[in-house]
Design an enzyme around this catalytic site. Structure first.
Site, PDB file in Angstrom:
ATOM      1  N   GLY A   1       0.861  -1.165   0.061  1.00 47.77           N
ATOM      2  CA  GLY A   1       0.050  -0.146  -0.046  1.00 47.77           C
ATOM      3  C   GLY A   1       0.876   1.285  -0.021  1.00 47.77           C
TER       4      GLY A   1
ATOM      5  N   GLU B   1       4.138   3.165  -6.789  1.00 49.40           N
ATOM      6  CA  GLU B   1       2.866   3.614  -7.239  1.00 49.40           C
ATOM      7  C   GLU B   1       2.590   5.190  -7.360  1.00 49.40           C
ATOM      8  OE1 GLU B   1       1.289   1.804  -8.762  1.00 49.40           O
ATOM      9  OE2 GLU B   1       1.296  -0.237  -7.918  1.00 49.40           O
TER      10      GLU B   1
ATOM     11  N   HIS C   1      -3.962   4.044  -0.807  1.00 49.78           N
ATOM     12  CA  HIS C   1      -3.811   2.896  -1.621  1.00 49.78           C
ATOM     13  C   HIS C   1      -3.576   1.583  -0.629  1.00 49.78           C
ATOM     14  CE1 HIS C   1      -3.225  -0.398  -4.603  1.00 49.78           C
ATOM     15  NE2 HIS C   1      -1.930  -0.118  -4.204  1.00 49.78           N
TER      16      HIS C   1
HETATM   17 ZN   LIG Z   1      -0.660  -1.834  -4.418  1.00 52.46          ZN
END
Ligand SMILES: [Zn+2]
Length: 201
Positions: free
Chosen positions: A28, A76, A95
């Protein structure tokens, strides 16, 4: 140091995400738009959240995608950047990889508005973005498209992404998301679920 308080909030949000079971390990990522509206802060790549200090947080130039800081940004980066560029109203992004909601992302099934909390957390049913490799521009583009003007989206075979006015709101939305996904899946076992309509206000 610039944006010290916001950096601390990013770290606190990432730790809360981990402790809530919304992700494991260094999975995340968390970001927040800076008050200058030219940059955003994001968690660094592959560093344990509980060891982070403000200097570890990476500052990203929104227009150019370049970054500064002593660490590499989360893989990300483009996902977060794409959402901020497409959604000027997004103040923060979380996320995560929560296990129950991710089951819907694997099945490529949207999350309907199954409980009242969903009608406050989401503008409409939450869609699943088409698959894209982690860290790819394709993932960012697919995610922006499926997010539309909603407050959350699923990433196929990957996880979820929630936006908010601030970090607290984005994280709370992730928590509602995973609980609602569990309720939805259980309701399918119990019988035929009835869904709510989006709020009109
Ligand atoms: Zn991810």
């Amino acid at each position: 140091m610039e944006f010290k308080d916001l950096r601390i909030q990013v770290i606190e949000t990432a730790i809360s995400m981990l402790r809530s079971g919304l992700t494991v390990g260094t999975g995340g990522n968390v970001s927040v738009r800076c008050p200058d509206n030219r940059t955003f802060l994001i968690t660094p790549s592959s560093l344990p959240y509980e060891t982070l200090v403000p200097e570890d947080i990476v500052v990203v130039d929104l227009a150019r995608g370049t970054y500064e800081g002593r660490n590499k940004p989360s893989i990300e980066l483009q996902l977060h950047r794409g959402v901020y560029l497409a959604r000027p109203d997004a103040g923060a992004i979380v996320h995560a990889h929560p296990p129950v909601a991710s089951a819907l992302a694997v099945s490529r099934k949207p999350l309907p508005l199954v409980i009242d909390a969903c009608t406050f957390a989401f503008k409409d049913e939450v869609k699943v973005a088409e698959y894209g490799e982690p860290g790819s521009l394709e993932l960012a583009e697919n995610t922006v498209k499926a997010l539309g003007d909603n407050t959350a989206v699923m990433l196929a075979n990957h996880g979820i992404l929630c936006v908010g006015d601030n970090l607290e709101a984005a994280l709370a939305r992730c928590e509602v998301f995973d609980k609602a996904a569990l309720t939805y899946i259980l309701s399918l076992i119990v019988g035929t679920p009835t869904f709510l309509k989006p709020r009109s206000d």
